[in-house]
Enzyme design. Structure first.
Site, PDB file in Angstrom:
ATOM      1  N   SER A   1       0.862  -1.114  -0.071  1.00  0.00           N
ATOM      2  CA  SER A   1      -0.176  -0.127  -0.113  1.00  0.00           C
ATOM      3  C   SER A   1       0.671   1.333   0.101  1.00  0.00           C
ATOM      4  O   SER A   1       1.989   1.309   0.588  1.00  0.00           O
ATOM      5  CB  SER A   1      -1.034   0.044   1.229  1.00  0.00           C
ATOM      6  OG  SER A   1      -1.488   1.149   1.413  1.00  0.00           O
TER       7      SER A   1
ATOM      8  N   TYR B   1      -1.762   5.510  -4.444  1.00  0.00           N
ATOM      9  CA  TYR B   1      -2.821   6.679  -4.202  1.00  0.00           C
ATOM     10  C   TYR B   1      -2.190   7.737  -4.817  1.00  0.00           C
ATOM     11  O   TYR B   1      -0.964   8.203  -4.388  1.00  0.00           O
ATOM     12  CB  TYR B   1      -3.075   7.015  -2.782  1.00  0.00           C
ATOM     13  CG  TYR B   1      -4.098   5.928  -2.235  1.00  0.00           C
ATOM     14  CD1 TYR B   1      -5.367   5.759  -2.632  1.00  0.00           C
ATOM     15  CD2 TYR B   1      -3.714   5.254  -0.968  1.00  0.00           C
ATOM     16  CE1 TYR B   1      -6.466   4.872  -2.023  1.00  0.00           C
ATOM     17  CE2 TYR B   1      -4.731   4.575  -0.337  1.00  0.00           C
ATOM     18  CZ  TYR B   1      -5.855   4.263  -0.670  1.00  0.00           C
ATOM     19  OH  TYR B   1      -6.572   3.443  -0.203  1.00  0.00           O
TER      20      TYR B   1
ATOM     21  N   THR C   1      -5.251   2.789  -7.418  1.00  0.00           N
ATOM     22  CA  THR C   1      -6.630   3.063  -6.920  1.00  0.00           C
ATOM     23  C   THR C   1      -7.448   4.182  -7.365  1.00  0.00           C
ATOM     24  O   THR C   1      -6.862   5.154  -7.130  1.00  0.00           O
ATOM     25  CB  THR C   1      -6.616   2.825  -5.110  1.00  0.00           C
ATOM     26  OG1 THR C   1      -5.706   1.677  -4.941  1.00  0.00           O
ATOM     27  CG2 THR C   1      -7.913   3.078  -4.595  1.00  0.00           C
TER      28      THR C   1
ATOM     29  N   LYS D   1      -7.574  -0.353  -9.977  1.00  0.00           N
ATOM     30  CA  LYS D   1      -8.466  -1.075  -8.762  1.00  0.00           C
ATOM     31  C   LYS D   1      -9.715  -0.267  -8.574  1.00  0.00           C
ATOM     32  O   LYS D   1      -9.327   0.851  -8.048  1.00  0.00           O
ATOM     33  CB  LYS D   1      -7.448  -1.078  -7.814  1.00  0.00           C
ATOM     34  CG  LYS D   1      -8.136  -1.743  -6.390  1.00  0.00           C
ATOM     35  CD  LYS D   1      -7.298  -2.262  -5.324  1.00  0.00           C
ATOM     36  CE  LYS D   1      -7.922  -2.710  -4.049  1.00  0.00           C
ATOM     37  NZ  LYS D   1      -8.547  -1.859  -3.079  1.00  0.00           N
TER      38      LYS D   1
ATOM     39  N   HIS E   1     -14.164  -1.814  -2.710  1.00  0.00           N
ATOM     40  CA  HIS E   1     -13.275  -1.220  -1.521  1.00  0.00           C
ATOM     41  C   HIS E   1     -13.671  -1.885  -0.360  1.00  0.00           C
ATOM     42  O   HIS E   1     -13.574  -1.155   0.966  1.00  0.00           O
ATOM     43  CB  HIS E   1     -13.011   0.309  -1.503  1.00  0.00           C
ATOM     44  CG  HIS E   1     -11.582   0.697  -1.047  1.00  0.00           C
ATOM     45  ND1 HIS E   1     -10.854   1.381  -1.985  1.00  0.00           N
ATOM     46  CD2 HIS E   1     -11.082   0.554   0.174  1.00  0.00           C
ATOM     47  CE1 HIS E   1      -9.794   1.906  -1.230  1.00  0.00           C
ATOM     48  NE2 HIS E   1     -10.094   1.331  -0.205  1.00  0.00           N
TER      49      HIS E   1
END
Lengths: 371, 371, 371, 371
Positions: C115, C137, C163, C240, C264
């Site tokens: 992440s 992100y 994402t 995603k 999510h």
């Protein structure tokens, strides 16, 4: 069974209130006989769920100030499209039995269907002045059978309703567990049976009524038997207990004036389709060639509206009437019928329906179930 | 009713928190009047279930940083596609009544619909500076009726919303059981009724409001009455209480500028179809010829998104506003409207919708129910 | 948070056992952060219900003695069609954080998605030897953004997973109620943020992470941003957070190598469609032009089989991995991944599928829901 | 396990009564072995729900006084379209084991399927005089396999039923948690295994039976193995464990005389489609080219009627028979089979079906589920 002093008015705003009062008034065995269904009792729940699943699409600005609930069913005029369903042995839940129920039906302006197994004689019931229809269980003894029909005609019954869904009595497990039997003072008055018949004896692990049904009623009924009946009476002929549209069509061909779409209140075939689910196909199949009534699961005036919107001309109201009788005798039944009429009238008005004919034009929608 | 000190901010993260605070603040009779529905209250549950059944399919990478919730409904600009639904007698839940609610609506930039049965005068409510629409229950006294419309116009109301789903008041059993009646200090201020009218008297086994409704409102409204109203005002005309697409089409033909798809929050026809379920067919039927609003069951900004995705231009928010008023007066309503706007803005952003127009392009999917 | 001594082997026969151990190991705030969803949390329930609704139709006599679970996803070989989903701040639930999770992923032969908000640096995670994909992100600071991508590439990450469903962080009411904030020792290691950033401060009535997300992440992402990224890296590009088939098609057109059908984990749009429900239409839309992965609601090897039968090439496994980490650190994750593989292998064998390719040929049937 | 004194007749009015008696009679580990399913046990619930979802549409006035339940399945005449399903290790629940069950089957006039894993030898079971079919789990040791088939033929078994849905034993979590193993006195009598085999050893966190299954049964069965069996016996060949219609068709092509639509009572693939849901497509696919039987979830005579109405020629009855055995030995099984026959006979009569052939003409309706 105890005869209660009457339903408390202040608390009675819907039929469930009457139901609670009836349950309080009756002993377990009698209550179970009234409320129970056959087998798993899944049909009881399905009947209710199938009604609840029908959403109504009301109309507006139709100019209706107060709907007219007046109906005409099987050549009888009625104050609303409701008749009291045939129910056996009504003295079981109140000492006045069918006389009280019939008087309340007369007051309410609705037909009363006299059961073959009524605990008062058809002549005495008809003498109340109610519009009566006679429900027939075909007897093994055909002579007695013809005699019954003749008595019903002579007493002034205005229709003959033949029940066709009881080749045997469904296994009602509550009654079997309770070893249910009739008390001495309750008997099939039309059949001249006294205490001491099968219906009164206690059987180990069986319902006395099932034993009696098997002993008294003709097995193996066929369309030929219906045709024979058709030939023996000039009364309108109603066939009660139809769920398959092919049978509805056959009833028309046999000369029936009406069919009652019914699963016998969930008391016969376990797993049977809810009558409200079977109704549209039946209504379409008979296509106006005979009237279509419905019973099994009607618990409010809104349910009556639903049945009419799906193609019924009227409904038979069963257990709620017995609840009223158990809870308050004739006045209890008055209250039940008044409640249903109030609910129906208000529902019709809220749906913009001036009369029962307009209800047929309402759209409905299945809420959750597959079409 | 007690006037609470305000909703505790720390605990208020969704409308259910406000609901709980309101229930705590009100006595049973008042709470039941706010929350209750007609008959079995099945429509209350169905309204919620029908919203929950609508799954949203969001879009991504649409370049939206922060969605613009701005809307235009019935020629009024609004900060979001939400108006405060017409609700009677708001002083019942808070002493400031409609004045508090209207001020909060003004602060939030949303229209406020003044009920015919508001407990403050339309002139006083309009003086708060909120954008107001006037909801009309047609009165038996047509002179008074025309006077009401003229007063609303003169007070600056920007639309006339005629309620067409109350030919009589639905049987709200909680109110009947409670023998619900208005306290002396709460009255229909627009109608100059004082304490002592039917709405204040306690009736055995009936709702005083139902009695009052029956006495005051014109029965038997028809499309002719609507046409008459259309001719008497130049305000936009909104028809509230449509569920059948044929009626929606008729409203267009009668010159309506908008229809509100509504089952009156589950308070009128028991068994009525959820408005969110009726919405798509209505939207398709009017096909842009008038605006389509919706109420009944909206409980979050996500529900607003659902309604817009299914064809509504905006929604009326009812009970949640009353919850806020009951729990915290004007500030309580501020909080409710702010929460809904936050939820809507975030939901729109998460769904990739730059503005309310984009929401119409979202796909939805029924989760469990039959189409 | 307490670091537990490991999941008791004897009691761990399914993932729910691990879940219970994790709940016991974590404090309420941390547990709520892991388990919670946005808004009403209806999507959490719908994700599970939608999986349960998919009935599998197994094949027989296919000659399979032991199914081969081996998979290839996004140019990486894996021991099964499962990757560890990107999940932020794993040190929150166990002191070893992502290092433990990645080591378990390496042992199990499945990719680990790092992440952006991992609590260990991507370089340190990659050094575990696990196959790593980097989840991005997009940051407001584009320079830092490009730097992150470059660092991920340099560290050996084998795919870039962008994402796209977090234009803002969904309102997770549990976190808002808890005033959730990160403890000092947990930080976004890749972003060089220390204790004292927004993610650590306690806000009255807000989630610190939501505040941090809003401050750090670029708002208003568009397909142009994706195209820009596509041009800046030679890694496979994975998008995603897709639920609408039109967006899936757009991702293909933008050069994506794969899409992840995801809501999510029920943490973003309240009311969003379950990903397993959206999957078939997405798979059909991309029609093999890119790979389709899925997450949100996978809780067993059987769920993996369901996803593959509906068109996915593999799944991302999220919360269950965190459960394992919370309950037993690296060994806990080992156990989770071993369980899933056992369940998948046995389910494949029982369904007659020799390999993951064969699973695509299985028929499925919706049990209760509308198609 | 304790051998109870027999099911109390007065309380036994449906199979659930027998179930309760069996649960009371057995220890937890044995009860869990009988009742449990694999994985989440969702298939157990789905099997029941799928039956309950099938509403029956009865016929009337067909002239049936008492339905004839007589059936012919796989060249065997039977008193009803029911056979006792193959179930392993029946001595686990009652010391008389398969001998008691087979004697009851003989008394009831229904076939008894001897399990490969029966705890009495096939010769001894066949000697009870029951009509027997032999269920075959193909063994790794093919020589022993052929010997088994030869023994079954020699013993007089009248059909060979090959189970094809156990490439491995489903993960039955109850057994895993219980570390379930056979007691010494219960063994696979046909395989000459004594106490001390894998089936008797306790494994940490595993079911001894799963270990034994894996060790003893041939993995990787294919249609070739079936063809081989077809060539080695002149007995009718039944393929048990079919859910996909393509496999049903393949079975026909391989010379099968019948298929059993089954999900192994919810004990194999977690998430498998209920057999009653898979039945219509299978029946249509084979189109009379072989017989179609069904098991998994049959719990009443009404369920038998449902299966026949949906295309089955008969059913295998599993757990209820074991309940009877556990609760009352041979007499307990007598009672179970008598109850099912009574229920079936009454249901057929109430549905207007003179014989099992007529049942195929009944209409059914899905109550709630998508078609």
């Amino acid at each position: 069974m105890t005869a209660p002093e009457g339903v408390k008015a202040a608390r009675t705003v819907c039929l469930d209130d009457v139901r609670a009062a009836a349950e309080a008034a009756l002993g377990t065995g009698d209550w179970d006989f009234v409320e129970g269904g056959s087998g798993t009792e899944a049909v009881l729940a399905a009947n209710r769920a199938a009604f609840a699943d029908v959403a109504l699409v009301p109309r507006v600005l139709t100019g209706v100030a107060e709907a007219d609930t007046g109906a005409r069913m099987i050549r009888s005029d009625a104050a609303m499209p409701v008749a009291v369903a045939p129910m056996a042995y009504q003295r079981l839940v109140h000492e006045d039995g069918e006389l009280a129920t019939a008087r309340a039906a007369r007051s309410a302006g609705v037909p009363f269907v006299v059961s073959t197994l009524s605990s008062h004689r058809v002549e005495d019931i008809a003498a109340t002045g109610a519009t009566t229809w006679f429900q027939l269980y075909c007897l093994r003894d055909r002579g007695k059978n013809h005699e019954l029909v003749a008595r019903a005609e002579a007493a002034g019954c205005e229709a003959l309703m033949v029940t066709v869904d009881v080749p045997l009595m469904g296994r009602r497990l509550r009654d079997v567990r309770n070893g249910f039997a009739l008390p001495d003072h309750v008997r099939a008055a039309n059949l001249d049976t006294g205490p001491g018949t099968e219906a009164h004896r206690r059987f180990g692990g069986a319902s006395a009524l099932a034993v009696h049904t098997s002993a008294a009623f003709a097995p193996g009924l066929s369309w030929r038997d219906l045709a024979d009946l058709r030939g023996r009476t000039s009364l309108p002929l109603v066939v009660k207990g139809i769920l398959d549209q092919r049978d509805a069509r056959a009833a028309v061909d046999a000369g029936a004036d009406a069919v009652v779409v019914s699963n016998h209140g969930g008391r016969q075939l376990d797993g049977a389709v809810p009558s409200v689910r079977a109704l549209p196909a039946v209504a379409e199949a008979v296509s106006g060639d005979c009237e279509v009534l419905l019973d099994s699961g009607v618990r409010s005036g809104t349910d009556v509206l639903r049945a009419l919107a799906l193609g019924a001309r009227g409904v038979l109201l069963g257990r709620p009437v017995l609840w009223g009788l158990a809870a308050g005798g004739e006045q209890g039944v008055d209250q039940v019928l008044a409640l249903v009429r109030t609910e129906l009238a208000q529902s019709m008005t809220l749906a913009g329906c001036a009369d029962v004919g307009a209800v047929a034009g309402l759209r409905t929608e299945r809420m959750w179930a597959h079409a």
